[in-house]
Design an enzyme around this catalytic site. Sequence first.
Site, PDB file in Angstrom:
ATOM      1  N   HIS A  79      36.028  38.456  37.849  1.00  0.00           N
ATOM      2  CA  HIS A  79      37.714  39.016  37.977  1.00  0.00           C
ATOM      3  C   HIS A  79      37.789  39.714  36.443  1.00  0.00           C
ATOM      4  O   HIS A  79      37.595  38.675  35.872  1.00  0.00           O
ATOM      5  CB  HIS A  79      38.972  38.670  39.145  1.00  0.00           C
ATOM      6  CG  HIS A  79      39.106  37.884  37.963  1.00  0.00           C
ATOM      7  ND1 HIS A  79      40.670  38.678  36.944  1.00  0.00           N
ATOM      8  CD2 HIS A  79      39.868  36.396  37.684  1.00  0.00           C
ATOM      9  CE1 HIS A  79      41.645  37.402  36.439  1.00  0.00           C
ATOM     10  NE2 HIS A  79      41.138  36.383  36.843  1.00  0.00           N
ATOM     11  N   CYS A  80      38.229  40.526  36.857  1.00  0.00           N
ATOM     12  CA  CYS A  80      38.832  41.615  34.970  1.00  0.00           C
ATOM     13  C   CYS A  80      40.143  42.118  35.622  1.00  0.00           C
ATOM     14  O   CYS A  80      40.838  41.835  36.893  1.00  0.00           O
ATOM     15  CB  CYS A  80      37.523  42.370  35.270  1.00  0.00           C
ATOM     16  SG  CYS A  80      37.761  43.352  36.017  1.00  0.00           S
ATOM     17  N   LYS A  81      40.313  43.107  35.497  1.00  0.00           N
ATOM     18  CA  LYS A  81      41.336  44.126  35.602  1.00  0.00           C
ATOM     19  C   LYS A  81      41.917  44.419  36.565  1.00  0.00           C
ATOM     20  O   LYS A  81      42.637  44.418  37.190  1.00  0.00           O
ATOM     21  CB  LYS A  81      41.818  44.783  34.340  1.00  0.00           C
ATOM     22  CG  LYS A  81      42.720  45.472  34.446  1.00  0.00           C
ATOM     23  CD  LYS A  81      44.009  46.366  33.250  1.00  0.00           C
ATOM     24  CE  LYS A  81      45.000  47.428  33.597  1.00  0.00           C
ATOM     25  NZ  LYS A  81      45.350  48.052  32.641  1.00  0.00           N
TER      26      LYS A  81
ATOM     27  N   ILE B   4      43.004  41.468  38.650  1.00  0.00           N
ATOM     28  CA  ILE B   4      44.136  40.914  38.809  1.00  0.00           C
ATOM     29  C   ILE B   4      45.043  41.816  38.810  1.00  0.00           C
ATOM     30  O   ILE B   4      45.875  41.202  38.881  1.00  0.00           O
ATOM     31  CB  ILE B   4      44.439  40.548  37.417  1.00  0.00           C
ATOM     32  CG1 ILE B   4      45.370  39.250  37.688  1.00  0.00           C
ATOM     33  CG2 ILE B   4      44.248  41.656  36.198  1.00  0.00           C
ATOM     34  CD1 ILE B   4      45.290  38.099  35.721  1.00  0.00           C
TER      35      ILE B   4
END
Length: 99
Positions: free
Chosen positions: A64-66, A93
């Site tokens: 996952h990332c932003k 996120i």
Amino acid sequence: MNEDITCQEVKDRLEKGDKFNFIDVREEWEYEEANIGATLIPLGDLPTRISEIESMKNEEIIVHCKSGARSGRAKKFLNSQGFTNVRNMEGGITAYLEL
């Protein structure tokens, strides 16, 4: 190609205490602002730190990332390196924190 995973599915699995390989590919400063328990390996460091996750080649890995863009690139890269079960957390996120 492996199916991506929704934020809700990840949240449910975390709440149940499921053990899975969870990697955050954001930058360190972003991780310090908010993290949900994933191991931090920034996208730019992934090629040089791949040995740290080599043992997970055939295990499920959720990245996952932003927002989902960088983790999408991480998924592509890991697939190209022979990782067989990489899933991108859709919406990143940002979406997770809105649940």
